[in-house]
Design an enzyme around this catalytic site. Structure first.
Site, PDB file in Angstrom:
ATOM      1  N   PHE A  75       6.663  -9.396  -9.047  1.00  0.00           N
ATOM      2  CA  PHE A  75       7.334  -9.396  -7.758  1.00  0.00           C
ATOM      3  C   PHE A  75       8.331 -10.543  -7.777  1.00  0.00           C
ATOM      4  O   PHE A  75       8.138 -11.524  -8.501  1.00  0.00           O
ATOM      5  CB  PHE A  75       6.279  -9.572  -6.657  1.00  0.00           C
ATOM      6  CG  PHE A  75       6.774  -9.178  -5.284  1.00  0.00           C
ATOM      7  CD1 PHE A  75       7.176  -7.864  -5.022  1.00  0.00           C
ATOM      8  CD2 PHE A  75       6.836 -10.108  -4.257  1.00  0.00           C
ATOM      9  CE1 PHE A  75       7.638  -7.499  -3.772  1.00  0.00           C
ATOM     10  CE2 PHE A  75       7.294  -9.744  -2.994  1.00  0.00           C
ATOM     11  CZ  PHE A  75       7.689  -8.439  -2.751  1.00  0.00           C
TER      12      PHE A  75
ATOM     13  N   TRP B 219       8.828  -1.480 -11.011  1.00  0.00           N
ATOM     14  CA  TRP B 219       9.306  -1.213  -9.660  1.00  0.00           C
ATOM     15  C   TRP B 219      10.822  -1.457  -9.583  1.00  0.00           C
ATOM     16  O   TRP B 219      11.568  -0.641  -9.051  1.00  0.00           O
ATOM     17  CB  TRP B 219       8.580  -2.118  -8.651  1.00  0.00           C
ATOM     18  CG  TRP B 219       8.986  -1.855  -7.216  1.00  0.00           C
ATOM     19  CD1 TRP B 219       8.465  -0.913  -6.388  1.00  0.00           C
ATOM     20  CD2 TRP B 219      10.002  -2.530  -6.477  1.00  0.00           C
ATOM     21  NE1 TRP B 219       9.094  -0.950  -5.171  1.00  0.00           N
ATOM     22  CE2 TRP B 219      10.047  -1.934  -5.187  1.00  0.00           C
ATOM     23  CE3 TRP B 219      10.883  -3.580  -6.756  1.00  0.00           C
ATOM     24  CZ2 TRP B 219      10.922  -2.353  -4.194  1.00  0.00           C
ATOM     25  CZ3 TRP B 219      11.761  -4.003  -5.771  1.00  0.00           C
ATOM     26  CH2 TRP B 219      11.781  -3.380  -4.503  1.00  0.00           C
TER      27      TRP B 219
ATOM     28  N   ARG C  69      -3.758  11.774  -8.818  1.00  0.00           N
ATOM     29  CA  ARG C  69      -4.343  12.538  -7.720  1.00  0.00           C
ATOM     30  C   ARG C  69      -3.281  13.111  -6.791  1.00  0.00           C
ATOM     31  O   ARG C  69      -2.182  12.574  -6.669  1.00  0.00           O
ATOM     32  CB  ARG C  69      -5.251  11.620  -6.873  1.00  0.00           C
ATOM     33  CG  ARG C  69      -6.627  11.433  -7.458  1.00  0.00           C
ATOM     34  CD  ARG C  69      -7.334  10.302  -6.781  1.00  0.00           C
ATOM     35  NE  ARG C  69      -6.678   9.035  -7.094  1.00  0.00           N
ATOM     36  CZ  ARG C  69      -6.869   7.918  -6.449  1.00  0.00           C
ATOM     37  NH1 ARG C  69      -7.685   7.881  -5.409  1.00  0.00           N
ATOM     38  NH2 ARG C  69      -6.260   6.811  -6.808  1.00  0.00           N
TER      39      ARG C  69
ATOM     40  N   LYS D 278      -1.162   0.103  -8.039  1.00  0.00           N
ATOM     41  CA  LYS D 278      -1.808   0.757  -9.178  1.00  0.00           C
ATOM     42  C   LYS D 278      -1.109   2.076  -9.540  1.00  0.00           C
ATOM     43  O   LYS D 278      -0.820   2.320 -10.706  1.00  0.00           O
ATOM     44  CB  LYS D 278      -3.283   1.006  -8.836  1.00  0.00           C
ATOM     45  CG  LYS D 278      -4.131   1.381 -10.019  1.00  0.00           C
ATOM     46  CD  LYS D 278      -5.586   1.018  -9.787  1.00  0.00           C
ATOM     47  CE  LYS D 278      -6.007   1.161  -8.349  1.00  0.00           C
ATOM     48  NZ  LYS D 278      -5.895   2.517  -7.792  1.00  0.00           N
TER      49      LYS D 278
ATOM     50  N   PHE E 195      -9.048   2.700  -6.363  1.00  0.00           N
ATOM     51  CA  PHE E 195      -9.586   1.404  -5.969  1.00  0.00           C
ATOM     52  C   PHE E 195      -9.641   0.413  -7.151  1.00  0.00           C
ATOM     53  O   PHE E 195      -8.962   0.606  -8.148  1.00  0.00           O
ATOM     54  CB  PHE E 195     -10.969   1.553  -5.312  1.00  0.00           C
ATOM     55  CG  PHE E 195     -10.913   2.249  -3.976  1.00  0.00           C
ATOM     56  CD1 PHE E 195      -9.729   2.373  -3.258  1.00  0.00           C
ATOM     57  CD2 PHE E 195     -12.062   2.786  -3.406  1.00  0.00           C
ATOM     58  CE1 PHE E 195      -9.683   2.997  -2.022  1.00  0.00           C
ATOM     59  CE2 PHE E 195     -12.029   3.410  -2.162  1.00  0.00           C
ATOM     60  CZ  PHE E 195     -10.845   3.518  -1.479  1.00  0.00           C
TER      61      PHE E 195
ATOM     62  N   THR F 258       1.947   2.908  -8.756  1.00  0.00           N
ATOM     63  CA  THR F 258       3.283   2.554  -9.220  1.00  0.00           C
ATOM     64  C   THR F 258       3.234   2.094 -10.671  1.00  0.00           C
ATOM     65  O   THR F 258       4.095   2.456 -11.491  1.00  0.00           O
ATOM     66  CB  THR F 258       3.866   1.452  -8.301  1.00  0.00           C
ATOM     67  OG1 THR F 258       3.776   1.904  -6.955  1.00  0.00           O
ATOM     68  CG2 THR F 258       5.310   1.156  -8.642  1.00  0.00           C
TER      69      THR F 258
ATOM     70  N   LYS G 290      -0.312   5.587   5.961  1.00  0.00           N
ATOM     71  CA  LYS G 290      -0.367   5.110   4.574  1.00  0.00           C
ATOM     72  C   LYS G 290       0.761   5.670   3.714  1.00  0.00           C
ATOM     73  O   LYS G 290       1.212   5.028   2.771  1.00  0.00           O
ATOM     74  CB  LYS G 290      -1.729   5.469   3.965  1.00  0.00           C
ATOM     75  CG  LYS G 290      -1.928   4.981   2.528  1.00  0.00           C
ATOM     76  CD  LYS G 290      -3.399   5.052   2.134  1.00  0.00           C
ATOM     77  CE  LYS G 290      -3.613   4.694   0.660  1.00  0.00           C
ATOM     78  NZ  LYS G 290      -3.234   5.748  -0.283  1.00  0.00           N
TER      79      LYS G 290
ATOM     80  N   ALA H 220     -11.782   8.928  -2.088  1.00  0.00           N
ATOM     81  CA  ALA H 220     -12.405   7.886  -2.907  1.00  0.00           C
ATOM     82  C   ALA H 220     -13.617   7.278  -2.211  1.00  0.00           C
ATOM     83  O   ALA H 220     -14.524   6.767  -2.857  1.00  0.00           O
ATOM     84  CB  ALA H 220     -11.375   6.816  -3.233  1.00  0.00           C
TER      85      ALA H 220
END
Lengths: 587, 587
Positions: free
Chosen positions: A411, A439, A103, A80, A323, A82, A114, A295
């Site tokens: 992808f 990406w 954020r 998200k 999320f 990205t 992470k 979150a």
């Protein structure tokens, strides 16, 4: 140098682009900022004086407001952030005047497993090290402001225990009678420090505090951070800080930061933090970074102030909801937009073929484990079946009156037939669809997405909230559970029932917003239920009350406000090149 | 507007001058900095890229190096920071190219009862709110770097308790066998949080840390802060960070941050903090603010890097040593100058008629109590008698081979006869003397002091250390006690004796510097003994070992690394003007 994300690590790409990134002076020129409005923090990070900007541009119409959300993700995440960055790059590549707001990452995940959520591949924000390591210090300011409240609380408890009423009166202090069993706040630190989850403090002599149980939370879970995200200006911020409930007295009355005479000083530590930070994408579009509320219990979005600023400075302003759409977008819609008064022109729902397969029946992929082979092969049937989850989120966005755009975050294992299936199903449901390769290709790969967003932004918006603030809490929760999650109903623990009675009986609490807590890994409260679960009820275990932030938090499931550091955390590989001062090993 | 310190509060004077203070761009122009060397943090605070500056100016001769110290003060303090700032203003008024370097204040005293140490009257540094509230975040960086070591330690202890050797080996972790009873470091927070002095952590389940006693210190007491003060560059800093001893294993071996694989990441949080900060005096001379190590256990001086930079940028560079000459100057002389390789041209000893009277026999004045009447009347006899303390410090400075200048920090109750007595006595002892009225008149009031300093700086210096590093520790301590404090000898507790054996037996520890801890309120270890106490021995209770900072700390007396918040702390009166964003109520 050719930047190939299939061959380079994210931080290597970032480091390469940082060699010729724009200075904040260039960015400010492009945005038409005055010298006073730009507050540089070094050459490549700045704060923007929100007040000066909003005053100067108060008559300028807002740009288009775009929120990026997602379908229910797999535990690997569906890109998200990205995609948000890719969209900003794509709009930039199309020659649009664009800005974004995201954020700020917490030091906890950045130092743990992470990473720092700066995007990936050719859709990243830089400078990576500044972004990952505290930027201009806003989270530290939150930490100091928050902990000062705990200092004031514990010092007061000690002094009330040691001094009689006469001495207290001489010091112009009234006895607050704080109940040591009802201290609401933990202390904060911005790392995953599980050893501080459950502690006993105030041991030693009578000058060493008041002995009691206590706890530490990760700093971004602080109500001060939640307040930073939802405040409209410094005045609003100051008032909200003063409403934070630190503890209760022995008669059950709330003790606020104002009662402890510490609200003003807390605010003093936050004066600079209220201004949004500005950095840039790999392709040189400005991105505001402001607030990073946890979150799990808070709004999980960047700040309202950053959105106000972005909408004045550019024609397209992209932000992101933490999320999936049932969690992040629902809070964006019914909380953030209600607090801000802003209306989104378009909502992007990020989907991956991987997540759709998972919702269609493929085995759930897990971090750190080999990818199940089902994800490396074509499975149009699973993709089609999994689209039920995507369609559910499209409906949610439509219920808000916003225009949805589905972005298939591409992808290399995706096949044409799989993508065509998604496109057909979504278009039949009345949503625009775009495939995006940001990406792999940066903005050039996000042109289809950018075009779809530009088109969607031209459509009329009939924005409406899911519930009004005069609706009783149980009705609100039920409406969210049924309309957004697809539940049959809601059950409440005795604890939650008790809190609902307190809230409904209090004219101030009754008017607060509703900020749901639930896993994002399923539309239901059970992370293992994929697709669109049917025949279930949402169990609400507790209701937290955040008077300062201005919402109550119905909790379905368990939440920890202090994550744990794993046995192979990122800090093992982070170091500094002492010649250049560059940080290595971040991701 | 006429600025009258007899009628205005310090913060009111600061606010008035802040209305037309120079921007950091103006200051940088005046210093001849390149655009790359100036890292603005907003318009009125900057960091300076020390590396670029020192490279560009490596062939330029250093300016004159002036250290400001003091006689043994009363508990009210004798205005050492104010005099340092006044001297900078006075040299500026004389047209000299001048800069200064001072310590950054901790949030603990700033929010409690001591205030922020920004000077006073017409000798202050501004902007006051930025200076008092964390500046560019260096102390926060220290806090994060330090606490990350504790996160690494406690997470490792938990994982070693939960996993067998085979699992640890899979994660590429060797068993460190940390002794929970021998954890050296506390966590840090930059407030006076006495409730966190003695705590128990790791309660809860087996994923909630390792249960043990623990503690919090004030952030400026962190060894990371001590290292920031004494490092010569980033490489030196990185190496020292890696030598910090976090705990001992069950066999008594030290566990360092390198053993925990966290030293690189700690350093990553400090990359920006290594650059000195620049703000200005009320009269527009640049002042570097860098590092603020807790004077009780560390070197108590601003950084070596700031001095390197200041000496290249100006003809006169003024810095300050915490506490009185027996404490602050002795550490400046034998520790800071040894680490830096720098030699002071002149040492200013600040004295007040008040402190001299106190040393001569007048009752000790106490904060928060009415000033004894003896201080409001002329008492030449007590002043003359009290000069013994001043003469002792003059001798100390002369032992270093430096040129002393006595500054009488004037107060309106001082009489001509009292001042004449001091002048006569000091001049007979071969020291220059200047009366300074910087508090009342700013730089204009400090011209006599500035002239005396300029003259003293022209004299030859024959700088020599009090002891060599190959001298055994007991001999060093005895030499300091006898030569600087005037003790007859030294006694050692069994604990101290044990540590001395360990240190003398270890080739690495033997070479570390010596950083004494003792009250500054007396030449002896007893704060009630004024003047020049005779016939006493120094009792050394313990020796702390700071491998990273590079010194051992013989402790004569008790020290607390976590002060307490009083019942009427400053935060009660601090607030923010929400219209202007200015912080009110700081002092």
């Amino acid at each position: 140098m050719k930047l190939d994300p299939t061959k380079m690590k994210d931080w290597e790409i970032a480091a390469e682009c940082e060699k010729h990134m724009k200075t904040v002076y260039q960015l400010a020129d492009e945005l038409g900022l005055t010298k006073e409005e730009l507050l540089p923090y070094g050459h490549y990070v700045a704060k923007l004086d929100y007040k000066l900007i909003l005053e100067r541009l108060k008559d300028r119409p807002n740009g288009k407001y775009i929120d990026v959300t997602a379908i229910t993700p797999t535990p690997l995440g569906e890109g998200k952030s990205t995609t948000s960055i890719g969209l900003i790059e794509g709009l930039g590549k199309r020659g649009k005047k664009v800005i974004g707001a995201l954020r700020q990452p917490s030091g906890g995940p950045t130092m743990n497993i992470k990473g720092s959520a700066a995007g990936g591949g050719l859709a990243q924000i830089i400078p990576l090290d500044k972004f990952s390591l505290g930027l201009t210090g806003d989270i530290n300011a939150v930490m100091n402001a928050h902990n000062l409240a705990l200092v004031a609380l514990t010092a007061r408890m000690q002094h009330e225990a040691n001094y009689d009423d006469e001495i207290l009166a001489k010091k112009n202090l009234r006895r607050l009678n704080i109940d040591p069993k009802r201290v609401e706040l933990g202390w904060v630190i911005d790392f995953c420090a599980q050893a501080l989850r459950h502690i006993v403090i105030g041991l030693g002599g009578k000058m060493d505090g008041y002995p009691m149980e206590s706890k530490f939370w990760i700093a971004v879970a602080s109500e001060v951070m939640a307040i930073l995200a939802v405040s409209r200006d410094l005045k609003d911020f100051r008032e909200r800080i003063g409403r934070i409930v630190v503890a209760f007295d022995k008669y059950g009355n709330p003790i606020t930061t104002e009662d402890l005479e510490v609200a003003g000083a807390m605010c003093a530590w936050m004066v600079d933090a209220i201004n949004p930070n500005m950095i840039q994408t790999l392709e040189g579009q400005p991105v505001l970074i402001h607030a990073g509320p946890f979150a799990n219990i808070a709004i999980g979005q960047s700040s309202i102030i950053a959105d106000y600023v972005g909408l004045k400075l550019a024609d397209y302003h992209v932000t992101e909801s933490g999320f999936a759409a049932d969690i992040g977008f629902e809070k964006f819609w019914n909380l953030k937009c209600r607090f801000s008064g802003l209306v989104p022109n378009c909502v992007v729902i990020v989907a991956t073929i991987r997540a759709l397969k998972c919702h269609g029946g493929a085995p759930i992929p897990r971090p750190g484990q080999p990818m199940p082979k089902e994800y490396l092969e074509e499975h149009v049937d699973w993709v089609e079946k999994g689209c039920a989850n995507l369609l559910h989120h499209i409906e949610t966005v439509k219920k808000s009156g916003s225009n949805p755009v589905v972005c298939i975050n591409a992808f290399y294992t995706d096949t044409k037939a799989e993508i065509d299936a998604v496109r057909r199903i979504c278009e039949e449901a009345g949503a625009r669809v775009a495939v995006s390769e940001h990406w792999l290709k940066g903005g050039e790969g996000a042109l289809e997405l950018a075009d779809a967003v530009v088109d969607a932004c031209e459509e009329p918006v009939n924005f409406r909230f899911l519930y009004d603030l005069d609706m009783p809490l149980k009705d609100r929760i039920e409406r969210i559970a049924k309309e957004v999650y697809g539940a049959d109903g809601v059950t409440y623990s005795p604890e939650a029932e008790k809190k609902i009675q307190i809230i409904d009986a209090d004219p101030e609490l009754r008017k607060l917003g509703t900020c749901m807590v639930k896993t994002h890994l399923s539309l239901s409260h059970d992370p293992n239920l994929k697709g669109v679960p049917k025949g279930w009820v949402l169990p609400v275990r507790d209701i937290l009350i955040y008077r300062g932030a201005g919402f109550v938090v119905p909790v379905a499931g368990t939440i920890s406000l202090m994550p744990g550091t794993a046995s192979d955390p990122a800090y093992r590989r982070i170091d500094v090149d002492v010649e250049t001062g560059k940080v290595t090993g971040l991701f």
